[in-house]
Design a protein around this motif. Structure first.
Motif, PDB file in Angstrom:
ATOM      1  N   ILE A 133       0.830  -1.210   0.000  1.00  0.00           N
ATOM      2  CA  ILE A 133       0.000   0.000   0.000  1.00  0.00           C
ATOM      3  C   ILE A 133       0.862   1.257   0.000  1.00  0.00           C
ATOM      4  O   ILE A 133       0.595   2.214  -0.716  1.00  0.00           O
ATOM      5  CB  ILE A 133      -0.967  -0.028   1.203  1.00  0.00           C
ATOM      6  CG1 ILE A 133      -2.031  -1.095   0.964  1.00  0.00           C
ATOM      7  CG2 ILE A 133      -1.613   1.333   1.443  1.00  0.00           C
ATOM      8  CD1 ILE A 133      -2.962  -1.337   2.107  1.00  0.00           C
ATOM      9  N   LYS A 134       1.926   1.215   0.779  1.00  0.00           N
ATOM     10  CA  LYS A 134       2.828   2.375   0.803  1.00  0.00           C
ATOM     11  C   LYS A 134       3.373   2.652  -0.597  1.00  0.00           C
ATOM     12  O   LYS A 134       3.455   3.804  -1.025  1.00  0.00           O
ATOM     13  CB  LYS A 134       3.999   2.106   1.753  1.00  0.00           C
ATOM     14  CG  LYS A 134       3.628   2.161   3.215  1.00  0.00           C
ATOM     15  CD  LYS A 134       4.838   1.806   4.058  1.00  0.00           C
ATOM     16  CE  LYS A 134       4.448   1.497   5.481  1.00  0.00           C
ATOM     17  NZ  LYS A 134       5.549   0.855   6.221  1.00  0.00           N
ATOM     18  N   LEU A 174       0.695   4.216  -2.752  1.00  0.00           N
ATOM     19  CA  LEU A 174       0.472   5.629  -2.404  1.00  0.00           C
ATOM     20  C   LEU A 174       1.585   6.496  -2.973  1.00  0.00           C
ATOM     21  O   LEU A 174       1.362   7.611  -3.422  1.00  0.00           O
ATOM     22  CB  LEU A 174       0.375   5.800  -0.887  1.00  0.00           C
ATOM     23  CG  LEU A 174      -0.872   5.211  -0.213  1.00  0.00           C
ATOM     24  CD1 LEU A 174      -0.755   5.286   1.302  1.00  0.00           C
ATOM     25  CD2 LEU A 174      -2.141   5.927  -0.668  1.00  0.00           C
ATOM     26  N   GLY A 177       0.945   7.534  -6.245  1.00  0.00           N
ATOM     27  CA  GLY A 177      -0.230   8.392  -6.389  1.00  0.00           C
ATOM     28  C   GLY A 177      -1.514   7.627  -6.653  1.00  0.00           C
ATOM     29  O   GLY A 177      -2.510   8.204  -7.066  1.00  0.00           O
ATOM     30  N   LEU A 178      -1.489   6.316  -6.410  1.00  0.00           N
ATOM     31  CA  LEU A 178      -2.678   5.501  -6.682  1.00  0.00           C
ATOM     32  C   LEU A 178      -3.618   5.498  -5.483  1.00  0.00           C
ATOM     33  O   LEU A 178      -3.187   5.671  -4.348  1.00  0.00           O
ATOM     34  CB  LEU A 178      -2.252   4.057  -6.977  1.00  0.00           C
ATOM     35  CG  LEU A 178      -1.326   3.872  -8.170  1.00  0.00           C
ATOM     36  CD1 LEU A 178      -0.768   2.458  -8.180  1.00  0.00           C
ATOM     37  CD2 LEU A 178      -2.074   4.160  -9.471  1.00  0.00           C
ATOM     38  N   SER A 179      -4.876   5.287  -5.766  1.00  0.00           N
ATOM     39  CA  SER A 179      -5.837   5.091  -4.678  1.00  0.00           C
ATOM     40  C   SER A 179      -5.877   3.607  -4.354  1.00  0.00           C
ATOM     41  O   SER A 179      -6.018   2.774  -5.250  1.00  0.00           O
ATOM     42  CB  SER A 179      -7.223   5.550  -5.105  1.00  0.00           C
ATOM     43  OG  SER A 179      -7.227   6.935  -5.240  1.00  0.00           O
ATOM     44  N   VAL A 180      -5.772   3.311  -3.075  1.00  0.00           N
ATOM     45  CA  VAL A 180      -5.726   1.895  -2.693  1.00  0.00           C
ATOM     46  C   VAL A 180      -6.409   1.719  -1.346  1.00  0.00           C
ATOM     47  O   VAL A 180      -6.302   2.569  -0.461  1.00  0.00           O
ATOM     48  CB  VAL A 180      -4.263   1.381  -2.686  1.00  0.00           C
ATOM     49  CG1 VAL A 180      -3.406   2.176  -1.726  1.00  0.00           C
ATOM     50  CG2 VAL A 180      -4.187  -0.092  -2.333  1.00  0.00           C
ATOM     51  N   ILE A 181      -7.141   0.631  -1.250  1.00  0.00           N
ATOM     52  CA  ILE A 181      -7.883   0.363  -0.023  1.00  0.00           C
ATOM     53  C   ILE A 181      -7.390  -0.930   0.597  1.00  0.00           C
ATOM     54  O   ILE A 181      -7.260  -1.938  -0.099  1.00  0.00           O
ATOM     55  CB  ILE A 181      -9.400   0.309  -0.335  1.00  0.00           C
ATOM     56  CG1 ILE A 181      -9.884   1.724  -0.640  1.00  0.00           C
ATOM     57  CG2 ILE A 181     -10.186  -0.311   0.813  1.00  0.00           C
ATOM     58  CD1 ILE A 181     -11.327   1.823  -1.008  1.00  0.00           C
ATOM     59  N   GLN A 182      -7.101  -0.851   1.888  1.00  0.00           N
ATOM     60  CA  GLN A 182      -6.635  -2.058   2.575  1.00  0.00           C
ATOM     61  C   GLN A 182      -7.844  -2.920   2.927  1.00  0.00           C
ATOM     62  O   GLN A 182      -8.748  -2.482   3.633  1.00  0.00           O
ATOM     63  CB  GLN A 182      -5.875  -1.692   3.843  1.00  0.00           C
ATOM     64  CG  GLN A 182      -5.167  -2.890   4.450  1.00  0.00           C
ATOM     65  CD  GLN A 182      -4.244  -2.483   5.577  1.00  0.00           C
ATOM     66  OE1 GLN A 182      -4.507  -1.528   6.290  1.00  0.00           O
ATOM     67  NE2 GLN A 182      -3.164  -3.216   5.729  1.00  0.00           N
ATOM     68  N   GLU A 183      -7.826  -4.122   2.417  1.00  0.00           N
ATOM     69  CA  GLU A 183      -8.986  -4.994   2.590  1.00  0.00           C
ATOM     70  C   GLU A 183      -8.536  -6.432   2.363  1.00  0.00           C
ATOM     71  O   GLU A 183      -7.618  -6.687   1.604  1.00  0.00           O
ATOM     72  CB  GLU A 183     -10.037  -4.602   1.546  1.00  0.00           C
ATOM     73  CG  GLU A 183     -11.404  -5.180   1.729  1.00  0.00           C
ATOM     74  CD  GLU A 183     -12.297  -4.338   2.619  1.00  0.00           C
ATOM     75  OE1 GLU A 183     -12.695  -4.854   3.672  1.00  0.00           O
ATOM     76  OE2 GLU A 183     -12.575  -3.185   2.261  1.00  0.00           O
ATOM     77  N   SER A 195      -8.179   6.409  -0.493  1.00  0.00           N
ATOM     78  CA  SER A 195      -7.323   5.325  -0.034  1.00  0.00           C
ATOM     79  C   SER A 195      -7.631   5.087   1.434  1.00  0.00           C
ATOM     80  O   SER A 195      -8.011   6.011   2.153  1.00  0.00           O
ATOM     81  CB  SER A 195      -5.848   5.687  -0.195  1.00  0.00           C
ATOM     82  OG  SER A 195      -5.519   5.738  -1.562  1.00  0.00           O
ATOM     83  N   PHE A 196      -7.470   3.846   1.832  1.00  0.00           N
ATOM     84  CA  PHE A 196      -7.756   3.512   3.226  1.00  0.00           C
ATOM     85  C   PHE A 196      -6.700   2.545   3.773  1.00  0.00           C
ATOM     86  O   PHE A 196      -6.326   1.588   3.097  1.00  0.00           O
ATOM     87  CB  PHE A 196      -9.144   2.851   3.342  1.00  0.00           C
ATOM     88  CG  PHE A 196      -9.343   2.169   4.669  1.00  0.00           C
ATOM     89  CD1 PHE A 196      -9.548   2.911   5.816  1.00  0.00           C
ATOM     90  CD2 PHE A 196      -9.278   0.784   4.772  1.00  0.00           C
ATOM     91  CE1 PHE A 196      -9.690   2.282   7.051  1.00  0.00           C
ATOM     92  CE2 PHE A 196      -9.418   0.147   5.997  1.00  0.00           C
ATOM     93  CZ  PHE A 196      -9.628   0.902   7.137  1.00  0.00           C
ATOM     94  N   ASN A 213       2.220  13.077  -3.708  1.00  0.00           N
ATOM     95  CA  ASN A 213       1.493  13.210  -4.970  1.00  0.00           C
ATOM     96  C   ASN A 213       0.416  14.284  -4.960  1.00  0.00           C
ATOM     97  O   ASN A 213      -0.352  14.395  -5.907  1.00  0.00           O
ATOM     98  CB  ASN A 213       0.880  11.867  -5.339  1.00  0.00           C
ATOM     99  CG  ASN A 213       1.946  10.857  -5.686  1.00  0.00           C
ATOM    100  OD1 ASN A 213       2.557  10.940  -6.743  1.00  0.00           O
ATOM    101  ND2 ASN A 213       2.220   9.940  -4.775  1.00  0.00           N
TER     102      ASN A 213
END
Lengths: 197, 375
Positions: A52-53, A56, A59-65, B342-343, B372
């Motif tokens: 995830i780091k 980020l 510059g990407l959107s990422v969700i921890q799941e 992001s989460f 960013n």
């Protein structure tokens, strides 16, 4: 430039400015490429904080799941493409996840390493273990791993009523033997599934 | 007297500045403040294009002193703010204001009511998170900042982040709410109520009228002890104190504090009475209780007018006051509006207070996200 061939192919298929959900996006290589080259609106799902780091940082959107918990937080048909590349192996209930993918996305791209690839068969026959090029086998990397083959995946789709709209077998050489005997000659397989409606 | 104490603390902060608003300020309740001031601090330099500003909101008992810098007093977020920290003062212009209702220099119940020249006490009107945020917006305008790279805060600070971004999305590029919720839960309200009751029950509280005599320290201490339990986790308390005894080698069979955890809580509670105002505690916990940005219980329409704002939502695995599920509700609503979100759930055992501790994952996640964000 993407190193993995399956990712390159998936990248080619994705159309410009589409909405892409990458399940188990890792360091975000594919998503990054898609955002850069195809201007997609991308979202990744990943469980590892280190991956995830890296996402980020790009510059990407990422969700921890945890994908084993499904995609319950996603609305029907909210993505044009859902990608599950070399991740299905680690899903405890593959059919449930695929069902969810078909609910949330218009097209689902699923790639995995085919354990029935002839080299794997030879390795198993002579060395007594399957040497997967990426992972080195489930015990070594400590993850629970599904034993996926082209044949078993197709059987799963048939049983669950998932419609396969396209199949891509890699590597694409050897006089195209992958087309005739995909379960034996493809190292990696990509299946494109479409939602029912 | 309690107010002299705050003056003494504030005098130790060279960077402290005041923003004064001398007109009538309308509050969400319909009541007004004849005027107000906010104490604030800024660190780093606003660049020539005014494109490097970051706004930080503090939580319940915080202040504008987000970073130690050259003062004698440690900043409340020194782990995250400073040179080469995620909120890098070499790169960004960091703004943090003490909130309305607090006791660290901003107008609150311990301030003079200009209408009668007496200390407000309970004559201070009830304020909400939105009032707090609106006042800070006036400060931002006063500073000439037209774009914020990000707004961030934890706990009640996270509530301000959410309120800010839904009201001022146009000047806000991104938001990092942490350890917070889109509304105070029943559980939050319950704990706040018990803490307020602790203050009311102290006879020195005297309906908020104590500024010329003894402050309700007993009540405030108890409130803080209760609060402090909710800020930690079972794991960290067991790890830190277990069943260890404080001073005696064996049990005394007396009603004195014997266990380490007892004296720890008492210590925390007592030191708090030397740095916070009981009335502020009442007003701010009330503001938390009122917070609910959902529309008829639905969070999705709350964000429907947002377009280009990026979000990084952070929860802490051991936080039971604002658990991961509450942050996931925010993520779900943002995602449902196709916003960039992001989460991360940071795996740490320090409970709700995890955002304050030295945490590599938190630092890296935040600084990578910020890399960013550009005007």
């Amino acid at each position: 430039m993407l190193k993995r061939k399956d990712l390159q192919i998936i990248c080619e298929y994705v159309t410009d400015s589409s909405r892409v959900l990458d399940l188990g996006c890792g360091d975000g290589q594919l998503l990054h490429e898609l955002v850069k080259e195809k201007k997609v609106k991308g979202l990744g799902i990943e469980i590892s904080i280190d991956c995830i780091k890296n996402c980020l940082k790009k510059g990407l959107s990422v969700i921890q799941e945890d994908l084993n918990e499904g995609l319950k937080d996603f609305k029907d048909n909210s993505f044009d493409y859902i990608i599950l590349s070399q991740t299905l192996e680690y899903i405890s209930s593959p059919d449930n996840l695929i069902k969810e993918m078909l609910r949330v996305g218009k097209r689902s791209y699923i790639s995995f390493e085919n354990l029935a690839y002839w080299r794997n068969r030879l390795s198993f026959l002579f060395k007594g273990r399957i040497k997967s090029s990426k992972n080195g086998g489930s015990i070594i990397n400590g993850k629970k791993q599904q034993l996926l083959t082209v044949k078993s995946f197709q059987e799963l789709c048939k049983k669950k009523g998932f419609i396969i709209s396209s199949r891509i077998y890699l590597p694409k050489r050897q006089f195209n033997l992958t087309k005739i005997f995909p379960n034996l000659f493809s190292r990696t397989a990509i299946f494109i599934l479409k939602c029912k409606s | 007297m309690i107010n002299e104490l705050f003056e003494y603390i504030l005098n130790k902060i060279p960077e402290l500045k005041y923003f004064k608003y001398d007109k009538i300020f309308k509050l969400e309740s319909g009541k007004t403040l004849p005027k107000f001031q906010l104490a604030y601090e800024t660190y780093g330099q606003l660049n020539s294009t005014k494109s490097n500003a970051i706004l930080i909101f503090h939580a319940l008992s915080g202040s504008s002193h987000v970073f130690k810098d050259n003062s004698e007093i440690g900043g409340w977020w020194d782990e995250m703010v400073g040179p080469n920290k995620p909120f890098d003062t070499n790169e960004y212009f960091i703004i943090c204001a003490n909130i309305l209702g607090s006791c660290y220099g901003s107008t609150g119940p311990n301030s003079l009511n200009p209408l009668n020249g007496k200390i407000y006490g309970l004559d201070f009107p009830i304020i909400t998170i939105h009032d707090i945020v609106k006042a800070i917006k006036m400060l931002i305008d006063h500073l000439g900042v037209q774009k914020l790279l990000t707004v961030t805060g934890s706990s009640m600070g996270g509530m301000q982040v959410l309120d800010w971004v839904i009201n001022f999305s146009g000047i806000t590029l991104s938001a990092i709410p942490m350890a917070t919720a889109a509304y105070a839960t029943t559980f939050n309200i319950a704990f706040n109520e018990v803490q307020r009751q602790a203050i009311y029950s102290d006879s020195f509280w005297n309906n908020g009228n104590y500024y010329s005599g003894f402050a309700p320290n007993k009540g405030l201490r108890l409130a803080r002890e209760i609060g402090h339990i909710t800020y930690l986790s079972e794991d960290i308390m067991r790890e830190k104190f277990g069943r260890s005894l404080q001073n005696n080698p064996k049990l005394l069979f007396q009603f004195t504090e014997e266990f380490e955890v007892e004296s720890y809580l008492q210590y925390k509670g007592t030191t708090f009475t030397k740095r916070f105002d009981a009335n502020s505690y009442l007003y701010i916990t009330k503001a938390i209780d009122y917070f609910d940005i959902r529309q008829n219980g639905n969070l999705i329409p709350t964000f429907s007018h947002l377009e280009n704002n990026k979000f990084l939502v952070i929860s802490f695995s051991s936080d039971w006051l604002y658990p991961t599920s509450k942050l996931k509700e925010i993520v779900f609503a943002l995602k449902s509006n196709s916003l960039d979100v992001s989460f991360v759930e940071i795996d740490v055992n320090y409970g709700h207070d995890s955002f304050l501790i030295d945490c590599k994952d938190l630092r890296e996640v935040v600084s990578n996200f910020l890399t960013n964000i550009e005007v």
